[in-house]
Scaffold this active site. Structure first.
Site, PDB file in Angstrom:
ATOM      1  N   LYS A   1       0.947  -0.860   0.181  1.00 53.77           N
ATOM      2  CA  LYS A   1      -0.662   0.089  -0.163  1.00 53.77           C
ATOM      3  C   LYS A   1       1.037   0.909  -0.230  1.00 53.77           C
ATOM      4  CE  LYS A   1      -3.636   1.865   2.234  1.00 53.77           C
ATOM      5  NZ  LYS A   1      -4.861   1.826   4.128  1.00 53.77           N
TER       6      LYS A   1
ATOM      7  N   SER B   1      -9.594   1.620   2.818  1.00 50.16           N
ATOM      8  CA  SER B   1      -8.427   2.607   1.728  1.00 50.16           C
ATOM      9  C   SER B   1      -7.482   2.299   1.078  1.00 50.16           C
ATOM     10  CB  SER B   1      -8.448   3.664   3.138  1.00 50.16           C
ATOM     11  OG  SER B   1      -7.307   3.397   3.924  1.00 50.16           O
TER      12      SER B   1
ATOM     13  N   SER C   1      -9.713  -0.549   7.043  1.00 49.73           N
ATOM     14  CA  SER C   1      -9.185  -0.324   5.440  1.00 49.73           C
ATOM     15  C   SER C   1      -8.426  -1.007   5.053  1.00 49.73           C
ATOM     16  CB  SER C   1      -8.148   0.891   5.571  1.00 49.73           C
ATOM     17  OG  SER C   1      -9.033   1.939   5.544  1.00 49.73           O
TER      18      SER C   1
HETATM   19  N1  GLN Z   1     -13.603   4.491   6.198  1.00 43.00           N
HETATM   20  C1  GLN Z   1     -12.295   4.931   7.237  1.00 43.00           C
HETATM   21  C2  GLN Z   1     -11.918   6.172   7.557  1.00 43.00           C
HETATM   22  O1  GLN Z   1     -12.203   7.005   6.571  1.00 43.00           O
HETATM   23  C3  GLN Z   1     -11.007   4.036   7.683  1.00 43.00           C
HETATM   24  C4  GLN Z   1      -9.846   3.991   6.741  1.00 43.00           C
HETATM   25  C5  GLN Z   1      -9.535   3.730   7.438  1.00 43.00           C
HETATM   26  O2  GLN Z   1      -9.189   2.390   7.923  1.00 43.00           O
HETATM   27  N2  GLN Z   1      -7.758   3.581   7.350  1.00 43.00           N
HETATM   28  O3  GLN Z   1     -11.910   6.862   8.265  1.00 43.00           O
END
Ligand code: GLN
Length: 491
Positions: free
Chosen positions: A78, A153, A177
């Site tokens: 990532k 994400s 994410s």
């Molecule tokens: N969707 C969640 C957010 O927008 C989780 C993001 C994440 O785990 N990095 O914060």
């Protein structure tokens, strides 16, 4: 044989008995990326040539003696995990040309194993989002249906694994994410206990919630990748000192007597009917396998989402303060004075979602509102932890859906932040409480989109959830029965 269909443990076998070389494997992946990337758009940086070069070197080494178990195995990373000499962009204009001068600890560990980096994977900007639509560079598509999001994400990581463009990948999980995109893409995603994996070199979003973890084709691979990345790191003071475990040893294919708690709040309003149905089938499967299932109430979970968004934004607003246009990252071309340089660099360098979080975070930390929001959220965080502590006195594992729905259409939520936030309802509690959670596929809906099941464990009990996941996987054989089709519906 299609090499890219194989799991990493299968690749290891073939390397060992000399059926394949690292070059064969890497070449197969590079070719697959060439074929599929135009549809899936999972990569920010492709490293095919470098990877092939390294594979040849490694094969030479292999000829001249013993090599490690993971030598010459490719991986995708990532793009918020620092890689020396290779761009780490966080899918942001702010870091579009940023080349980290050092490797993240997890990357050092992959390098120690002589693994091969196939490239850096797309994500929501600074890991803020749940669909990978907030990337500055491109929108990654879901290999099961190219009109749908891959989740986020870590959407690039999950889509690349699902599309067989990488054998496995690293993601990061602050509020879901790793697990949510794994669920949307029909692969396995593990968020380790807070403190099990070093965060050194992970670009910080919300430091008290962030963890790096594996996204893999199956549970065995997940356990193997966790073996590599877990462990204390003196560069991360929140990483726990504990003895090294071999997580693959926990995979016993037996859940007899395992106590599974099912919190009824996670099956109520807002959960899609087909998701609910598949989860109910999964519960039945666990019963048949000899687990003891009990419904219980985790009422506090209804406050988790609000708590998460206050804490995550507060920490983000502070963490992202370092991007000022001075030391590294984007700098505005024209400015009047220092303040103007800060303002313009940040206004031009960050996308709308990141700005929204910084503003929200600054607000909840401001002197007038600190007690009402930030302090309150921290208090509720303790209550959430206590509720989980109580639950784990009775149960070994807590079972929920990973996401209330399957992958949604690209564009359907990206202009409605609140709706996007609601999609995290099942995953955020796990981060708030610092627990480990794994998402594995448990079936598909009528439109052939994967449905994910989340198994939550007590702190540092990764073995328990991995074994529960493995046993289920052996029973339903998802990968053998369902495959992504790369279909594209007419728009
Ligand atoms: N969707 C969640 C957010 O927008 C989780 C993001 C994440 O785990 N990095 O914060």
């Amino acid at each position: 044989m299609d090499i890219t269909e194989l799991t990493v443990h299968e690749l290891q076998e073939k390397l060992k008995n000399k059926e394949l070389t690292s070059y064969d494997i890497t070449k197969a992946y590079v070719k697959r990326i060439e074929e599929k990337e135009k549809d899936v758009q999972a990569f920010v940086t492709e490293l095919g040539n470098e990877a092939l070069e390294k594979a040849s070197e490694i094969d030479e080494e292999r000829k001249s003696g013993e090599v490690g178990n993971f030598t010459g195995i490719p991986i995708g990373i990532k793009d918020n995990i620092c890689t020396k000499g290779v761009k780490t962009t966080c899918s942001s204009k702010m870091l579009e040309n940023f080349v980290s001068p050092y490797d993240a600890t997890v990357v050092e560990k992959l390098n120690d194993e002589k693994m091969i980096n196939l490239g850096k994977l797309n994500m929501d900007e600074f890991a803020m989002g749940g669909s990978t639509e907030y990337s500055y560079f491109k929108k990654t598509r879901n290999p099961w249906n190219l009109n749908r999001v891959p989740g986020g994400s870590s959407g690039g990581s999950a889509a690349a694994v699902a599309a067989n463009m990488v054998p496995w990948a690293l993601g990061s999980d602050t509020g879901g994410s790793i697990r949510q995109p794994a669920s949307f893409c029909g692969v396995v995603g593990l968020k380790p206990t807070y403190g099990l994996v070093s965060r050194y070199g992970l670009v910080a979003f919300a430091s008290s919630l962030d963890q790096i973890g594996p996204i893999t084709k199956d549970v065995y691979d997940s356990a193997m990748l966790l073996n590599i990345i877990a462990g204390h790191d003196e560069k991360d003071t929140t990483s726990r000192e504990m003895e090294k475990k071999d997580y693959t040893k926990a995979l016993k294919n037996d859940v007899k007597g395992l106590k599974i708690g099912v919190p009824k709040e996670f099956f109520g309003e807002g959960i899609n009917e087909e998701v609910k149905e598949k989860l109910e089938e999964a519960i039945k499967t666990y019963k048949e396998l000899g687990a003891e299932i009990e419904e219980f109430s985790l009422d506090i979970a209804k406050y988790s989402l609000a708590t998460y968004y206050i804490i995550a934004c507060a920490e983000a607003s502070s963490n992202l303060g370092r991007f000022d246009g001075i030391r590294y990252g984007y700098r505005a071309k024209e400015f009047k004075d220092l303040k103007d340089l800060y303002r313009k660099s940040r206004s031009e360098g960050f996308g709308p979602e990141v700005k929204r979080r910084i503003i929200l975070g600054t607000y909840v930390l401001s002197s007038g509102y600190y007690d009402a929001y930030y302090k309150k959220a921290q208090q509720v965080r303790t209550l959430v932890m206590n509720e989980f502590d109580k639950a784990f006195k009775k149960y070994d594992v807590i079972l929920t859906p990973t996401s209330p729905t399957v992958a949604f259409d690209i564009g359907s939520k990206s202009n409605n932040p609140l709706e996007m936030y609601l999609a995290d309802i099942c995953t955020v509690s796990v981060n708030i409480a610092g627990l480990p959670g794994i998402s594995i596929p448990c079936g598909v809906d009528k439109s052939n989109m994967p449905i994910g099941m989340q198994l939550i464990g007590n702190k540092f009990q990764e073995e328990t959830i991995l074994n529960a996941a493995y046993t289920f996987e052996q029973k339903i054989k998802f990968r053998e029965n369902y495959k992504p089709t790369f279909r594209k519906e007419e728009e």
